[in-house]
Design a protein around this motif. Structure first.
Motif, PDB file in Angstrom:
ATOM      1  N   UNK A 254       0.866  -1.119   0.028  1.00 30.63           N
ATOM      2  CA  UNK A 254      -0.109   0.084   0.085  1.00 30.63           C
ATOM      3  C   UNK A 254       0.884   1.324   0.064  1.00 30.63           C
ATOM      4  N   UNK A 255       0.443   2.357  -0.387  1.00 30.23           N
ATOM      5  CA  UNK A 255       1.234   3.534  -0.408  1.00 30.23           C
ATOM      6  C   UNK A 255       2.031   3.891   0.783  1.00 30.23           C
ATOM      7  N   UNK A 256       1.393   3.819   1.975  1.00 32.16           N
ATOM      8  CA  UNK A 256       2.084   4.356   3.037  1.00 32.16           C
ATOM      9  C   UNK A 256       3.346   3.280   3.238  1.00 32.16           C
ATOM     10  N   UNK A 257       3.164   2.153   2.953  1.00 37.27           N
ATOM     11  CA  UNK A 257       4.407   1.265   3.185  1.00 37.27           C
ATOM     12  C   UNK A 257       5.247   1.162   2.055  1.00 37.27           C
ATOM     13  N   UNK A 258       4.892   1.609   1.043  1.00 41.83           N
ATOM     14  CA  UNK A 258       5.962   1.775  -0.155  1.00 41.83           C
ATOM     15  C   UNK A 258       6.857   3.076   0.238  1.00 41.83           C
ATOM     16  N   UNK A 259       6.042   3.969   0.890  1.00 43.85           N
ATOM     17  CA  UNK A 259       6.742   5.205   1.091  1.00 43.85           C
ATOM     18  C   UNK A 259       7.845   4.892   2.330  1.00 43.85           C
ATOM     19  N   UNK A 260       7.505   4.052   3.254  1.00 40.71           N
ATOM     20  CA  UNK A 260       8.303   3.836   4.343  1.00 40.71           C
ATOM     21  C   UNK A 260       9.290   3.012   4.025  1.00 40.71           C
ATOM     22  N   UNK A 261       9.341   2.023   2.837  1.00 41.16           N
ATOM     23  CA  UNK A 261      10.144   1.067   2.583  1.00 41.16           C
ATOM     24  C   UNK A 261      11.651   1.231   2.580  1.00 41.16           C
ATOM     25  N   UNK A 262      11.824   2.580   2.273  1.00 45.22           N
ATOM     26  CA  UNK A 262      13.416   2.965   1.961  1.00 45.22           C
ATOM     27  C   UNK A 262      14.093   3.069   3.347  1.00 45.22           C
ATOM     28  N   UNK A 263      13.409   3.492   4.388  1.00 47.80           N
ATOM     29  CA  UNK A 263      13.965   3.509   5.747  1.00 47.80           C
ATOM     30  C   UNK A 263      14.156   2.126   6.080  1.00 47.80           C
ATOM     31  N   UNK A 264      13.036   1.073   5.963  1.00 51.65           N
ATOM     32  CA  UNK A 264      13.158   0.013   6.466  1.00 51.65           C
ATOM     33  C   UNK A 264      14.342  -0.952   5.802  1.00 51.65           C
ATOM     34  N   UNK A 265      14.628  -0.669   4.683  1.00 53.73           N
ATOM     35  CA  UNK A 265      15.653  -1.366   3.939  1.00 53.73           C
ATOM     36  C   UNK A 265      17.046  -0.861   4.365  1.00 53.73           C
ATOM     37  N   UNK A 266      17.161   0.484   4.613  1.00 50.45           N
ATOM     38  CA  UNK A 266      18.445   0.888   5.231  1.00 50.45           C
ATOM     39  C   UNK A 266      18.812   0.336   6.670  1.00 50.45           C
ATOM     40  N   UNK A 267      17.914   0.254   7.474  1.00 50.72           N
ATOM     41  CA  UNK A 267      18.202  -0.184   8.970  1.00 50.72           C
ATOM     42  C   UNK A 267      18.382  -1.524   8.958  1.00 50.72           C
ATOM     43  N   UNK A 268      17.433  -2.459   7.970  1.00 48.39           N
ATOM     44  CA  UNK A 268      17.758  -4.058   7.758  1.00 48.39           C
ATOM     45  C   UNK A 268      19.015  -4.349   7.362  1.00 48.39           C
ATOM     46  N   UNK A 269      19.630  -3.335   6.225  1.00 52.10           N
ATOM     47  CA  UNK A 269      20.930  -3.489   5.729  1.00 52.10           C
ATOM     48  C   UNK A 269      22.034  -3.489   6.806  1.00 52.10           C
ATOM     49  N   UNK A 270      21.741  -2.613   7.739  1.00 52.66           N
ATOM     50  CA  UNK A 270      22.791  -2.301   9.127  1.00 52.66           C
ATOM     51  C   UNK A 270      22.606  -3.434  10.061  1.00 52.66           C
ATOM     52  N   UNK A 271      21.676  -4.537   9.864  1.00 53.52           N
ATOM     53  CA  UNK A 271      21.559  -5.545  10.731  1.00 53.52           C
ATOM     54  C   UNK A 271      20.732  -5.123  11.919  1.00 53.52           C
ATOM     55  N   UNK A 272      19.975  -4.086  11.984  1.00 51.58           N
ATOM     56  CA  UNK A 272      19.155  -3.516  12.902  1.00 51.58           C
ATOM     57  C   UNK A 272      17.821  -4.242  12.963  1.00 51.58           C
ATOM     58  N   UNK A 273      17.051  -4.281  14.185  1.00 51.80           N
ATOM     59  CA  UNK A 273      15.899  -5.015  14.227  1.00 51.80           C
ATOM     60  C   UNK A 273      14.794  -3.881  14.007  1.00 51.80           C
ATOM     61  N   UNK A 274      13.979  -4.147  12.884  1.00 49.85           N
ATOM     62  CA  UNK A 274      12.959  -3.047  12.380  1.00 49.85           C
ATOM     63  C   UNK A 274      11.590  -3.771  12.956  1.00 49.85           C
ATOM     64  N   UNK A 275      10.769  -2.842  13.384  1.00 50.03           N
ATOM     65  CA  UNK A 275       9.192  -3.097  13.953  1.00 50.03           C
ATOM     66  C   UNK A 275       8.329  -2.133  12.987  1.00 50.03           C
ATOM     67  N   UNK A 276       7.241  -2.649  12.487  1.00 53.88           N
ATOM     68  CA  UNK A 276       6.273  -2.073  11.983  1.00 53.88           C
ATOM     69  C   UNK A 276       5.113  -2.027  12.725  1.00 53.88           C
ATOM     70  N   UNK A 277       4.630  -0.758  13.273  1.00 50.34           N
ATOM     71  CA  UNK A 277       3.478  -0.546  14.049  1.00 50.34           C
ATOM     72  C   UNK A 277       2.361  -0.052  13.208  1.00 50.34           C
ATOM     73  N   UNK A 278       1.097  -0.749  13.306  1.00 42.67           N
ATOM     74  CA  UNK A 278       0.056  -0.301  12.461  1.00 42.67           C
ATOM     75  C   UNK A 278      -1.101   0.320  13.363  1.00 42.67           C
ATOM     76  N   UNK A 279      -1.507   1.401  12.979  1.00 41.43           N
ATOM     77  CA  UNK A 279      -2.902   2.177  13.646  1.00 41.43           C
ATOM     78  C   UNK A 279      -4.057   1.881  12.768  1.00 41.43           C
ATOM     79  N   UNK A 280      -4.740   1.105  13.229  1.00 40.18           N
ATOM     80  CA  UNK A 280      -6.092   0.719  12.430  1.00 40.18           C
ATOM     81  C   UNK A 280      -7.197   1.915  12.512  1.00 40.18           C
ATOM     82  N   UNK A 281      -6.977   2.432  13.690  1.00 38.88           N
ATOM     83  CA  UNK A 281      -7.942   3.574  13.845  1.00 38.88           C
ATOM     84  C   UNK A 281      -7.253   4.993  14.000  1.00 38.88           C
ATOM     85  N   UNK A 282      -6.617   5.401  12.650  1.00 36.25           N
ATOM     86  CA  UNK A 282      -5.844   6.645  12.816  1.00 36.25           C
ATOM     87  C   UNK A 282      -6.715   7.970  12.968  1.00 36.25           C
TER      88      UNK A 282
END
Length: 428
Positions: A254-282
């Motif tokens: 989805x668009x929000x995830x695609x937008x965030x994916x760059x940051x996730x990719x960089x931190x994963x590449x550094x071996x860091x633990x990445x967590x996604x938190x979803x708010x279903x009632x924003x």
């Protein structure tokens, strides 16, 4: 075969550069490894080609606002390019070629026909009108540089595996990145630039789906919901986006995830633990959510929890929520019998449902490549190499990538135009 300028790569940036350079009177030709021009353009915008995004067109501040949509190790690098060729110039350029654009939601600009193929057709006509040769099925093997003229010798392999050498006085690399059809093979732009002394910043997939670790992933598959997504690293929220999210059998998109994916990719590449938190009632604060659901439990206390929630959430999602809170073992439980502990689980999940991000969905499914040739080795505002005079770069091959929503194609148009104009001024 000799031309004043050879462009390696007939993608968006290369096509823009070719038309611009020829209009400036430069003898220009294109080398393309595929059997046709602009293959990746056909995939953009769900086959409609999201040419640019007009939402950042804000008059005198347009270039500054637009530059904030881009990422690079040299944060200010894109601005000097965008100041020369921005959104308005892009719209005018395509109108000049005979391709009027139309604006859809959120400023997204597409061909009026809503067909990506129309963009390729228009560029094909433009190249033919200007007599720009396009040498298809020519895989570039190597480039050598001489102090004498011709300055560049380009060794290629044709589809019959015959080796051919082309020569030019100027060279423009616009061979793209690793995302999409090029997945699994290194683009010649990276290889050639490195051989000529340039530095490659590690390429990573961006604007891509995320893979999640969750035992009930298949149960969530195909569920779509409005929500807000947060990327968390070291217990800190580093970026957030809101919009429609969609679960898949491997993770989330989805668009929000695609937008965030760059940051996730960089931190994963550094071996860091990445967590996604979803708010279903924003649209509600946590207090407002509690008040809303408490009123619901009270009003419909005689209904089962499942029946009470089905009017609010996707029915498939309700089943997962019940399992997540342990109520799948009590399908007949009435709202009036809910314990405070179980209610608390609902509130937490609906506002902070956390998933471990294990990976991105790879270059094959990515829309763009983050990373690329180090922009500190290029001249700002001209995109000429500081290391090899007469060598220019454009498009995804360099370390610049944009946000989701037409910004990467805008960078292709802008950088292709600016490199070609700078080259023309250098010749003059």
């Amino acid at each position: 075969m000799h031309h004043k300028l050879f462009i390696i790569g007939a993608g968006a940036a290369g096509l823009m550069a070719a038309v611009t350079a020829r209009d400036m009177g430069i003898d220009t030709a294109i080398l393309e490894g595929n059997d046709r021009i602009g293959k990746k353009i056909l995939m953009t915008g769900d086959g409609r080609c999201n040419i640019t995004n007009e939402s950042t067109a804000t008059g005198t501040d347009e270039a500054i606002a637009l530059s904030h949509k881009y990422h690079s190790n040299q944060a200010g690098f894109p601005l000097a390019v965008l100041q020369q060729f921005g959104i308005r110039q892009t719209i005018d350029f395509f109108s000049f070629l005979g391709l009027p654009l139309t604006r859809l939601k959120e400023g997204l600009m597409y061909p009026m026909s809503l067909q990506a193929a129309a963009v390729l057709d228009i560029f094909q006509l433009a190249l033919e009108d200007r007599n720009v040769p396009v040498y298809l099925n020519n895989k570039v093997l190597d480039v050598t540089v001489s102090k004498n003229h011709p300055r560049f010798k380009i060794k290629c392999q044709t589809e019959t595996e015959e080796e051919v050498v082309y020569t030019s006085d100027y060279l423009l690399l616009s061979a793209g990145g690793l995302a999409g059809p090029n997945a699994g093979k290194e683009p010649p732009g990276y290889t050639l630039a490195e051989r000529l002394g340039h530095t490659l910043i590690e390429p990573l997939p961006a604007i891509v789906q995320l893979k999640l670790q969750y035992p009930n992933m298949r149960a969530l598959s195909t569920i779509k919901s409005q929500g807000q997504a947060h990327i968390i690293v070291n217990s800190k929220v580093i970026c957030s986006e809101q919009g429609e999210i969609a679960f898949t059998d491997y993770g989330i998109t989805g668009p929000p995830i695609l937008q965030l994916s760059r940051k996730a990719a960089y931190h994963l590449a550094r071996g860091e633990q990445v967590t996604l938190s979803v708010d279903l009632m924003p649209g509600r604060t946590e207090e407002e959510l509690v008040e809303f659901l408490e009123r619901l439990w009270e009003t419909f206390g005689h209904r089962t929890v499942a029946d009470c929630l089905v009017g609010i959430f996707n029915k498939k999602l309700v089943s997962v929520l019940l399992k997540e809170t342990g109520l799948d073992q009590q399908p007949e439980l009435l709202c009036q019998d809910l314990s405070m502990k179980t209610k608390g689980k609902f509130y937490r999940i609906l506002k902070r449902w956390e998933f471990k991000v294990t990976d991105t969905n790879g270059f094959t499914n990515a829309q763009v490549t983050a990373g690329g040739i180090d922009t500190s080795e290029l001249i700002e505002g001209t995109l000429e190499s500081k290391l090899v005079p007469g060598l220019y770069l454009a498009g995804e091959v360099m370390d610049v990538d944009g946000d989701f929503g037409g910004y990467n194609l805008q960078w292709a148009w802008s950088s292709g135009y600016v490199a070609a104009m700078a080259l023309a001024k250098s010749i003059q």
